[in-house]
Enzyme design. Sequence first.
Site, short mmCIF file in Angstrom:
data_model
loop_
_atom_site.label_atom_id
_atom_site.label_comp_id
_atom_site.label_asym_id
_atom_site.label_seq_id
_atom_site.Cartn_x
_atom_site.Cartn_y
_atom_site.Cartn_z
N PHE A 184 0.80 -1.23 0.00
CA PHE A 184 0.00 0.00 0.00
C PHE A 184 0.83 1.28 0.00
CE2 PHE A 184 0.91 0.00 4.56
CZ PHE A 184 1.04 1.36 4.81
N LYS A 208 -1.27 -7.27 -9.28
CA LYS A 208 -2.29 -7.06 -8.25
C LYS A 208 -1.83 -5.89 -7.38
CE LYS A 208 -3.03 -8.58 -4.05
NZ LYS A 208 -3.67 -7.40 -3.45
N GLU A 211 -4.93 -3.86 -2.36
CA GLU A 211 -6.39 -3.65 -2.33
C GLU A 211 -6.75 -2.37 -1.59
OE1 GLU A 211 -4.68 -5.98 -0.92
OE2 GLU A 211 -5.31 -6.36 1.14
N ARG A 212 -5.74 -1.76 -0.94
CA ARG A 212 -6.03 -0.52 -0.20
C ARG A 212 -5.82 0.72 -1.07
NH1 ARG A 212 -2.90 -1.57 5.43
NH2 ARG A 212 -1.85 -3.36 4.55
N CYS A 316 9.56 1.83 3.42
CA CYS A 316 10.41 0.70 3.82
C CYS A 316 11.83 1.18 4.09
CB CYS A 316 10.41 -0.37 2.76
SG CYS A 316 11.10 0.23 1.22
P1 NAD Z 1 1.28 -6.55 3.07
O1 NAD Z 1 2.27 -7.66 3.16
O2 NAD Z 1 0.18 -6.50 4.06
O3 NAD Z 1 0.59 -6.56 1.63
C1 NAD Z 1 1.36 -6.61 0.46
C2 NAD Z 1 0.58 -7.37 -0.61
O4 NAD Z 1 0.46 -8.74 -0.22
C3 NAD Z 1 -0.82 -6.84 -0.82
O5 NAD Z 1 -1.10 -6.81 -2.19
C4 NAD Z 1 -1.70 -7.84 -0.07
O6 NAD Z 1 -2.96 -8.01 -0.67
C5 NAD Z 1 -0.90 -9.12 -0.16
N1 NAD Z 1 -1.06 -9.96 1.04
C6 NAD Z 1 -1.12 -9.53 2.33
N2 NAD Z 1 -1.20 -10.58 3.15
C7 NAD Z 1 -1.19 -11.69 2.39
C8 NAD Z 1 -1.21 -13.08 2.67
N3 NAD Z 1 -1.27 -13.55 3.93
N4 NAD Z 1 -1.17 -13.94 1.64
C9 NAD Z 1 -1.08 -13.50 0.39
N5 NAD Z 1 -1.05 -12.18 0.07
C10 NAD Z 1 -1.09 -11.29 1.04
O7 NAD Z 1 2.13 -5.19 3.08
P2 NAD Z 1 1.57 -3.72 3.15
O8 NAD Z 1 1.01 -3.47 4.52
O9 NAD Z 1 0.73 -3.43 1.99
O10 NAD Z 1 2.93 -2.88 2.98
C11 NAD Z 1 3.75 -2.52 4.05
C12 NAD Z 1 4.92 -3.47 4.16
O11 NAD Z 1 5.63 -3.50 2.94
C13 NAD Z 1 5.93 -3.03 5.21
O12 NAD Z 1 6.35 -4.16 5.93
C14 NAD Z 1 7.08 -2.47 4.39
O13 NAD Z 1 8.34 -2.55 4.98
C15 NAD Z 1 7.02 -3.34 3.19
N6 NAD Z 1 7.67 -2.71 2.06
C16 NAD Z 1 8.90 -3.15 1.74
C17 NAD Z 1 9.58 -2.55 0.71
C18 NAD Z 1 10.95 -3.00 0.35
O14 NAD Z 1 11.42 -2.65 -0.71
N7 NAD Z 1 11.62 -3.76 1.20
C19 NAD Z 1 8.98 -1.50 -0.02
C20 NAD Z 1 7.70 -1.10 0.32
C21 NAD Z 1 7.04 -1.72 1.38
#
Ligand code: NAD
Length: 535
Positions: A184, A208, A211-212, A316
């Site tokens: 997100f 994908k 969804e937020r 991140c």
């Molecule tokens: P999230 O893991 O909740 O969601 C990311 C994606 O995965 C979404 O599209 C979501 O629908 C999907 N998803 C979530 N839970 C799932 C599951 N159990 N099974 C399958 N799919 C699932 O992450 P977020 O809250 O959207 O983003 C924040 C996180 O992303 C933070 O931890 C941040 O550090 C990380 N991030 C990392 C980087 C990097 O380059 N290292 C960059 C941006 C964000």
Amino acid sequence: MLRRSQQLGLKRLLSTIKLSSTTSQYPTGHVQPNTQPYLTPSFINNKFVKSDSQTWFDIRDPATNEVVSKVPQNTPQELEDAIAAADKAFHVWKDYSIIKRQGIAFKFVQLLRENMDRIASVIVLEQGKTFADAKGDVLRGLQVAEAACNITNDLKGQTLEVAKDMETKMIREPLGVIGSICPFNFPAMVPLWSLPLVLVTGNTAVIKPSERVPGAAMIIAQLCAEAGVPEGVVQMVHGKHDTVNKIIEDPRVKALTFVGGDKAGKYIYEKGTSLGKRVQANLGAKNHLVVLPDADKAQFVNAINGAAFGAAGQRCMAISVLVTVGPVTKEWVKDIVEDAKKLKVGSGFDSSSDLGPLINPESLTRSHEIIADSVKQGAELLLDGRSFKGEGKFAKGNFLGPTIIANCKPGIRAYDEEIFSPVLSVVNVDTIEEAVQLINNNKYGNGVSLFTQSGAAAQLFNKTIDCGQVGINVPIPVPLPMFSFTGSRGSFLGDLNFYGQAGITFLTKPKTITSLWRTELVEDLKPSTSMPTQE
Ligand code: NAD
């Protein structure tokens, strides 16, 4: 069970939806309460299609918590159609000449630039960050698209005459359908970390968005079509786990790119690789900034406030831990507190705001809990952002002001967990070696920064620190896309990082072709049954 339309051999009747913004018309403020939410379409074969789904998720403006739009959980049939079309399109797209794909990439870059404000405004509405920061979100993605235009150089093969009249050449070919699952916090940048390279290398994409915050990705899809990307090459689907599982499991999807939190990332990496797919997964982070007593104090105080509290800490690469070395720098924390108090928390559409709200009430509640628990565990609250309250229509917004917690150490929640909000933990150590040890013992390895005037200290730090992206007097050291995003250890799963040369290698597979075109007539030809050595 087959749908009736399939039983009858009929094509599904797809109703289309227009995007809610255009290049010149886009939101410049928050929606009025009780406005009819916009229904986010899927993007299939270059058309915006309304889902048949019975399940739609609310997208709330984080500054007001009003529902601004809805996003579907695409049905199994819709997901199947999207992947099938991407697979079909691959066989056409991969045969486009590289110069033609490059031309489309140039056009895409131009369109992204023309639509930067529009994309940024949709990000402010759905994600909450400030407009200036949202433009940065688009710009960092645009830079990947610009770098992708160099594909005619980056994808050059290698050739060598390996024996008389015999030549081996190595080329890299596209893989097929690439599935991308996005977080997100960077609604434009993260889809653009992979999409431009997916396109120029001749692959097709099933993306994908989170969804937020799907709005920015939908505009990007539209711009791909306008740039000349043929039908089926870029597909955007929506939903939660069911969508992710379909993308992981479908054998036509050859590789997965994931950016997000640890739990989803590990799941996708493990499941994807167990099915023989390539996976690159960027995960969570805890980024430290170390300050030595010889640092330029004013430069440091400025840098840490921007890096810790910008984007409400939802980056991140945000600095979430300050490591002060020795007693002098410990005193500088007072200056950080004073400057942090001056940061303005508010609507992302207000140009005077420095940071906007958190993505949702759950994130706000969790931040509150971590702050309270850390204090109970012995940390000292120097600045408490929990007291910030929005006014008027922002009273229900997910706002948290800059928060600074001193006397942190491993074992205290604020240090141990990725909070993903404007909370800075401060740890004091005596030496640079101690700082390095602390950081190397942390499970994450995304980014780290050192502030110093000493070249020798910087050299020692560079050689001993175990993090993928190191900044010297640079608080957020994300390299430009002629390099790769090189998070490491617990912040990355896979072998090849996003974009740059590693990104191209990830998205292509090598093929060697050895040919023999004799320039001399060979007499006395007879079969050889021994191993060919070509000597
Ligand atoms: P999230 O893991 O909740 O969601 C990311 C994606 O995965 C979404 O599209 C979501 O629908 C999907 N998803 C979530 N839970 C799932 C599951 N159990 N099974 C399958 N799919 C699932 O992450 P977020 O809250 O959207 O983003 C924040 C996180 O992303 C933070 O931890 C941040 O550090 C990380 N991030 C990392 C980087 C990097 O380059 N290292 C960059 C941006 C964000």
